[in-house]
Scaffold this motif. Structure first.
Motif, short mmCIF file in Angstrom:
data_model
loop_
_atom_site.label_atom_id
_atom_site.label_comp_id
_atom_site.label_asym_id
_atom_site.label_seq_id
_atom_site.Cartn_x
_atom_site.Cartn_y
_atom_site.Cartn_z
N THR A 132 58.98 4.89 57.81
CA THR A 132 58.04 3.80 57.48
C THR A 132 58.24 3.32 56.06
OG1 THR A 132 56.40 4.66 59.05
CG2 THR A 132 55.60 3.19 57.32
N LYS A 133 58.42 4.24 55.13
CA LYS A 133 58.65 3.87 53.73
C LYS A 133 59.95 3.08 53.58
CE LYS A 133 56.20 7.80 51.65
NZ LYS A 133 56.36 9.08 50.91
N ILE A 134 60.99 3.51 54.29
CA ILE A 134 62.29 2.82 54.20
C ILE A 134 62.16 1.39 54.74
CG2 ILE A 134 64.69 2.83 54.97
CD1 ILE A 134 64.48 5.91 55.13
N ILE A 135 61.46 1.23 55.85
CA ILE A 135 61.26 -0.11 56.43
C ILE A 135 60.42 -0.96 55.49
CG2 ILE A 135 60.15 -1.37 58.32
CD1 ILE A 135 60.94 0.94 60.19
N ASN A 136 59.34 -0.39 54.96
CA ASN A 136 58.46 -1.14 54.04
C ASN A 136 59.18 -1.55 52.76
OD1 ASN A 136 56.40 -0.88 55.87
ND2 ASN A 136 55.37 0.80 54.81
N ASN A 137 60.18 -0.75 52.37
CA ASN A 137 60.96 -1.08 51.17
C ASN A 137 62.11 -2.04 51.46
OD1 ASN A 137 59.31 0.54 49.60
ND2 ASN A 137 60.67 2.32 49.65
N GLY A 138 62.17 -2.52 52.68
CA GLY A 138 63.15 -3.54 53.03
C GLY A 138 64.55 -3.04 53.28
N CYS A 139 64.71 -1.72 53.52
CA CYS A 139 66.05 -1.15 53.70
C CYS A 139 66.33 -0.72 55.14
CB CYS A 139 66.24 0.04 52.77
SG CYS A 139 66.25 -0.42 51.02
N ALA A 140 65.41 -1.05 56.04
CA ALA A 140 65.62 -0.70 57.46
C ALA A 140 64.91 -1.72 58.32
CB ALA A 140 65.13 0.71 57.74
N TYR A 141 65.24 -1.73 59.59
CA TYR A 141 64.63 -2.68 60.53
C TYR A 141 64.52 -1.99 61.88
CZ TYR A 141 69.60 -3.23 61.71
OH TYR A 141 70.91 -3.00 62.05
N HIS A 142 63.67 -2.53 62.74
CA HIS A 142 63.55 -1.95 64.07
C HIS A 142 63.73 -3.03 65.12
CE1 HIS A 142 59.31 -3.39 64.42
NE2 HIS A 142 59.27 -3.14 63.13
N VAL A 143 64.30 -2.61 66.24
CA VAL A 143 64.57 -3.54 67.32
C VAL A 143 64.51 -2.78 68.64
CG1 VAL A 143 67.07 -3.23 66.94
CG2 VAL A 143 66.26 -5.17 68.29
N GLU A 144 63.67 -3.26 69.53
CA GLU A 144 63.55 -2.70 70.88
C GLU A 144 63.35 -1.18 70.88
OE1 GLU A 144 66.90 -3.95 73.14
OE2 GLU A 144 66.63 -6.06 72.68
N GLN A 246 69.27 6.91 52.55
CA GLN A 246 67.92 6.79 53.09
C GLN A 246 66.89 7.47 52.17
OE1 GLN A 246 68.78 8.38 56.93
NE2 GLN A 246 68.74 10.52 56.26
N SER A 247 67.28 8.55 51.50
CA SER A 247 66.35 9.21 50.58
C SER A 247 66.03 8.30 49.40
CB SER A 247 66.95 10.53 50.07
OG SER A 247 67.06 11.47 51.12
N CYS A 248 67.06 7.66 48.86
CA CYS A 248 66.83 6.75 47.73
C CYS A 248 66.08 5.50 48.16
CB CYS A 248 68.17 6.36 47.09
SG CYS A 248 68.98 7.73 46.22
N ALA A 249 66.30 5.07 49.40
CA ALA A 249 65.58 3.91 49.91
C ALA A 249 64.09 4.21 50.08
CB ALA A 249 66.18 3.45 51.23
N ALA A 250 63.79 5.45 50.46
CA ALA A 250 62.39 5.86 50.63
C ALA A 250 61.72 6.11 49.29
CB ALA A 250 62.31 7.11 51.49
N CYS A 251 62.48 6.69 48.37
CA CYS A 251 61.95 7.02 47.03
C CYS A 251 63.05 6.81 46.01
CB CYS A 251 61.46 8.47 47.01
SG CYS A 251 60.86 9.01 45.40
N PRO A 252 62.97 5.77 45.17
CA PRO A 252 64.03 5.48 44.19
C PRO A 252 64.32 6.64 43.24
CG PRO A 252 62.53 3.62 44.40
CD PRO A 252 61.91 4.74 45.17
N GLU A 253 63.34 7.52 43.04
CA GLU A 253 63.54 8.66 42.13
C GLU A 253 64.27 9.82 42.81
OE1 GLU A 253 60.32 7.28 42.50
OE2 GLU A 253 60.86 5.94 40.83
N SER A 254 64.60 9.67 44.09
CA SER A 254 65.28 10.74 44.83
C SER A 254 66.62 11.08 44.17
CB SER A 254 65.51 10.31 46.28
OG SER A 254 66.21 11.29 46.98
N ASN A 255 66.88 12.39 44.02
CA ASN A 255 68.13 12.79 43.38
C ASN A 255 68.44 14.26 43.67
OD1 ASN A 255 70.43 12.35 41.58
ND2 ASN A 255 69.39 13.78 40.22
#
Length: 542
Positions: A132-144, A246-255
């Motif tokens: 959900t965070k990745i989608i909300n951050n504009g880095c993922a999409y859903h289809v069908e 995907q980790s960085c897309a969900a949380c930019p501070e991911s490292n």
């Protein structure tokens, strides 16, 4: 706070160089290692990976760190579902069974239990929250009902593996999905197919893609930023590359500070594969070789180098373990009578102190240099064992005062040897005599003999010698040597011990022939990837 030692270096796959280890928090280490996909018995590629990270875990604890070690189970996956369908079994039940089998194998080869062993099926909420965070951050999409990570939205994609997006040609690993915005986009959530396990989600019922599980579970147990992430080299791409994205897309501070990867396993210099018939489970090996011999063999090659699985190398490792435990047993017996008095009145000899100091310093120096276990096993440890045996041989010939010094020296050296063995995971909880008997039992099994058979041949040889039939006595000894049984004349008595067979590469070695029936019949065993790399874990979707 971790105690001060010589520089501790690890090779970082991200920077392609050895680096000084500096934890994010003084005295504490967070480590995540990708676990198995639980649909079959584990193979020696898995053993190679988890022994390597077990040594790292043990050494970090030895030098004073408080370690949180997380190793996951992928317990829902395409391969699990396919295997369960073949066997007419519930996928979750099947995967749970093989999780337990894996844990039994790990205990057998003396891998410590990690702090946490999360399973995908128990962490669906964390996985869905991250998607959900990745989608909300504009880095993922859903289809069908499916959700995909959009690799074009992550400019740093490829920084671990060095691969460019244009290198990821569609259709090479999976069928092209026309619904994807980019053929390289990979699945975060997969819509349920009829009869598959499924969980409700904002995008419809389904289950996670392969890569998202490790991002979600590592963040849950270690936060988004932690010290060490490990796995086999085959996971660098796509698994770990996708994890980073995907980790960085969900949380930019991911490292992750250090990406650590172990090398592959080959068999007789060929890639392991089902078609070549050179693929072995841990249990096939430990059926005829002691688990400590397998562990010793795996540590005999540096963890980042390929390890070539051969019967001759396993035989050598088995003999090395026997030598270690025979020396410790001989030492224990010799010290029994004088140990207490020596503790009070004995003094460690300068030569023994030099040996103890050298073993301790070389042990820390080599493990601090990117876990260089082969040098410890083949040099420093061997020198200490030779010193112990030399001292034991002199003990009975010495006057009392000198005996007390020798006993005191041996007792202190034994402590240091046991400390080294413990950190390497080679110190058994069983008594020395029990380990030696287990090693002998395995040798008899490989030789196709019973102990009564060997004792009968010893008697036959003694009779031949008494009758001066030396060619016959020599032949008995030679025949046993070919089978890995060495005869030694000690005074008027003859004893036997396992040895490296004179003819090392034998076509009749049970490991290559005695495949359990249930394994032979399996259609989809856990096998290495197409490039011959240990599948740790196995996964197929992108």
């Amino acid at each position: 706070m971790a105690k001060e030692i010589k520089e501790f270096q690890l090779y970082n796959s991200m920077t392609k160089q050895k680096e000084l280890f500096r934890p994010r928090v003084d005295g504490k280490v967070g480590m995540y290692v990708c676990g198995v996909t639980s649909y079959d018995l584990s193979h020696i590629g898995h053993a190679r990976a988890y022994v390597a990270f077990d040594v790292l875990y043990r050494y970090l604890k030895y030098i004073g760190y408080e370690v949180v070690y997380v190793r996951n189970f992928t317990d829902v996956d395409d391969k699990i579902i396919r295997r369960a369908n073949e066997l007419g079994e519930d996928p979750i039940t099947l995967s749970a069974r093989f999780c337990e089998e894996f844990l039994a194998d790990m205990a057998d080869i003396q891998c410590l239990v990690p702090t946490h062993q999360p399973r995908v099926t128990e962490h669906m909420e964390q996985i869905k929250d991250m998607i959900t965070k990745i989608i909300n951050n504009g880095c993922a999409y859903h289809v069908e009902g499916d959700a995909y990570f959009a690799v074009d939205k992550y400019p740093n994609y490829g920084r671990l593996s060095g691969r460019r997006l244009e290198d990821n040609r569609a259709g090479e690993r999976v069928a092209v999905d026309e619904r994807k915005q980019n053929p390289a986009d990979f699945a975060l959530w997969k819509a349920a197919k009829p009869g598959e396990p499924k969980w409700d989600s904002p995008w419809g019922p389904g289950r996670p893609g392969w890569h998202i599980e490790c991002s979600a579970m590592s963040a849950h147990y270690l936060t988004h930023a932690f010290d060490i992430h490990g796995g086999g080299m085959d996971l660098i791409f796509p698994h770990h590359e996708n994890e980073i994205a995907q980790s960085c897309a969900a949380c930019p501070e991911s490292n992750v500070n250090y990406w650590i990867h172990n090398g592959f396993v080959t068999a007789n210099d060929e890639k392991m594969s089902k078609s070549l018939g050179n693929f072995f489970t841990i249990r096939e090996v430990t059926k005829v070789y002691h688990p400590l011999a397998l562990r010793h063999f795996l540590m005999g090659t540096h963890y980042r180098s390929p390890v070539n699985y051969t019967i001759s190398q396993l035989e050598i490792a088995s003999e090395a373990v026997f030598y270690v435990y025979q020396t410790l047993q001989d030492c224990e017996e010799a010290l029994l009578e004088l140990k207490e008095e020596a503790e009070k009145n004995g003094k460690i000899s300068p030569a023994a102190q030099e040996c103890i100091t050298k073993l301790h310093e070389e042990f820390e120096a080599k493990l601090s240099d990117d876990l260089h276990t082969p040098t410890i096993l083949n040099s420093a440890l061997q020198e200490s064992l030779r010193f112990m045996n030399s001292s034991l041989n002199m003990l009975k010939k010495q006057p009392k005062k000198q005996q007390l010094s020798t006993v005191k020296s041996l007792a202190e050296l034994e402590k240091q040897v046991k400390e080294v063995l413990d950190v390497l995971g080679l110190l058994s909880n069983s008594r020395y005599t029990e380990v030696l008997q287990q090693l002998k039992d395995k040798a008899l099994k490989r030789a196709g003999l019973t102990e009564d058979d060997v004792l009968h041949l010893i008697e036959e040889r003694m009779l031949a010698r008494k009758n001066r039939e030396f060619s016959k006595s020599d032949q008995i000894r030679s025949d046993l040597g070919v089978k890995g049984i060495a005869l030694m004349d000690v005074g008027k008595e003859t004893v036997w011990r396992p040895c490296v067979p004179v003819q090392q590469e034998r076509p009749d070695v049970p490991v290559q022939q005695e495949k359990p029936v249930e394994l032979v019949k399996q259609e989809n065993p856990v096998i290495p990837t197409e490039k011959g790399q240990p599948a740790v874990p196995a996964g197929e979707e992108q």
